[in-house]
Design a protein around this motif. Sequence first.
Motif, PDB file in Angstrom:
ATOM      1  N   UNK A   1     -32.223  -1.178  44.088  1.00 35.93           N
ATOM      2  CA  UNK A   1     -33.254  -0.196  44.359  1.00 35.93           C
ATOM      3  C   UNK A   1     -33.092   0.824  45.263  1.00 35.93           C
ATOM      4  N   UNK A   2     -32.001   1.295  45.764  1.00 30.18           N
ATOM      5  CA  UNK A   2     -31.564   2.141  46.337  1.00 30.18           C
ATOM      6  C   UNK A   2     -31.183   3.485  45.501  1.00 30.18           C
ATOM      7  N   UNK A   3     -31.160   3.172  44.280  1.00 34.19           N
ATOM      8  CA  UNK A   3     -30.712   4.429  43.474  1.00 34.19           C
ATOM      9  C   UNK A   3     -32.282   4.759  42.936  1.00 34.19           C
ATOM     10  N   UNK A   4     -32.236   5.976  42.412  1.00 34.13           N
ATOM     11  CA  UNK A   4     -33.541   6.507  41.791  1.00 34.13           C
ATOM     12  C   UNK A   4     -33.881   5.501  40.634  1.00 34.13           C
ATOM     13  N   UNK A   5     -35.472   5.078  40.728  1.00 34.00           N
ATOM     14  CA  UNK A   5     -35.972   4.418  39.585  1.00 34.00           C
ATOM     15  C   UNK A   5     -37.306   4.654  39.525  1.00 34.00           C
ATOM     16  N   UNK A   6     -37.905   4.000  38.508  1.00 25.64           N
ATOM     17  CA  UNK A   6     -39.429   4.393  38.506  1.00 25.64           C
ATOM     18  C   UNK A   6     -40.219   2.700  38.068  1.00 25.64           C
ATOM     19  N   UNK A   7     -39.344   1.827  38.096  1.00 25.76           N
ATOM     20  CA  UNK A   7     -39.848   0.367  37.822  1.00 25.76           C
ATOM     21  C   UNK A   7     -39.269  -0.707  38.623  1.00 25.76           C
ATOM     22  N   UNK A   8     -40.100  -1.736  38.901  1.00 22.18           N
ATOM     23  CA  UNK A   8     -39.519  -2.678  39.655  1.00 22.18           C
ATOM     24  C   UNK A   8     -39.842  -4.164  39.371  1.00 22.18           C
ATOM     25  N   UNK A   9     -39.220  -5.107  39.272  1.00 24.41           N
ATOM     26  CA  UNK A   9     -39.587  -6.672  39.070  1.00 24.41           C
ATOM     27  C   UNK A   9     -40.384  -6.934  40.171  1.00 24.41           C
ATOM     28  N   UNK A  10     -41.703  -7.498  39.957  1.00 20.20           N
ATOM     29  CA  UNK A  10     -42.620  -7.866  40.857  1.00 20.20           C
ATOM     30  C   UNK A  10     -42.833  -9.680  40.933  1.00 20.20           C
ATOM     31  N   UNK A  11     -42.512 -10.147  39.801  1.00 20.09           N
ATOM     32  CA  UNK A  11     -42.724 -11.499  39.628  1.00 20.09           C
ATOM     33  C   UNK A  11     -42.983 -11.986  38.345  1.00 20.09           C
TER      34      UNK A  11
END
Length: 301
Positions: free
Chosen positions: A201-211
């Motif tokens: 998550x410290x790298x460039x990204x545009x998506x994240x797991x939320x649950x």
Amino acid sequence: MRHRLGIAAVLAAVLLVAGCGKPGGVDGDLTNGWGAMEAATGFEPNEGACHNANFNPVGPRGTYEEIDCSGRHRTETVFVGAYESPAADADVPPADGSAGARAAYSVCDQKTTTFVGGPWRNARLWIGVTHPTEAAWSGGARWYRCELLELNSVEDDGGLVQREGSLRNALADGSSDVMLTCYAIQLDGNGAIATMPAVGCAAKHNGEFAGVWYAKDLDYPKDDATWAKFHDGCRDLIADYVGVPKDADLQYRTGVVSLPGGEDVWADGDRGVRCYLWLDGMELTSSLRGKGVKSLPVQYK
């Protein structure tokens, strides 16, 4: 002639002696001095065992082999259960999608969460149920094995990982590298998601797991209307994850990726849907968990 008569006389004498009595300590009953034999038992697998063989929904005794979980292995048995009636009364093992198969999968779902120390769908993990062969079932076998596998990705049709070390309590503190985190989602020429490799998550990204959202009372998604219900469920979960209102503007704050399991596990009762927030055209360098409305502003288009 005298010789022949001599042999006959000897034989008669031997028979006569043999019929007169038994040697001391012998009562003539060949079974009354034996201990009772234990009831025959069939093969049963062991919990906590690891295996180098690929997952198989049918577990023949001849191919069963346990190895130390500290070495390279493909699967790990987190629990061994027994089918109950009416499934146990059938002539063959439960078929995929049957009530017996769903009951076993449900137990394995719960036992795996306990085994790994947290919800297993929050990680790059997959579970499956192995049952006896029909021949073993005919012989009385009623066990099933809950098998746990690590994948290199649950988003991009990932393959099995030959890991070293048990997954017991792997998710207990949330720091394991098998946990789902952030993603660099990439689109194809038609604007559909082509791939979503995991990144820190410290790298460039545009998506994240939320649950994980649970799609109760819904069919497996095969049309736009059903997918819309899945996306709505995941958006509500994302709103809780980030800390933004669940209102009409939510659809303008974030895109969503909804990822149910395959149709095979869906038939066995798996209703868990992995949910990811997706911000097309943006680059993030930290998690949005608990960041609130300022981190996820409304973007009207």
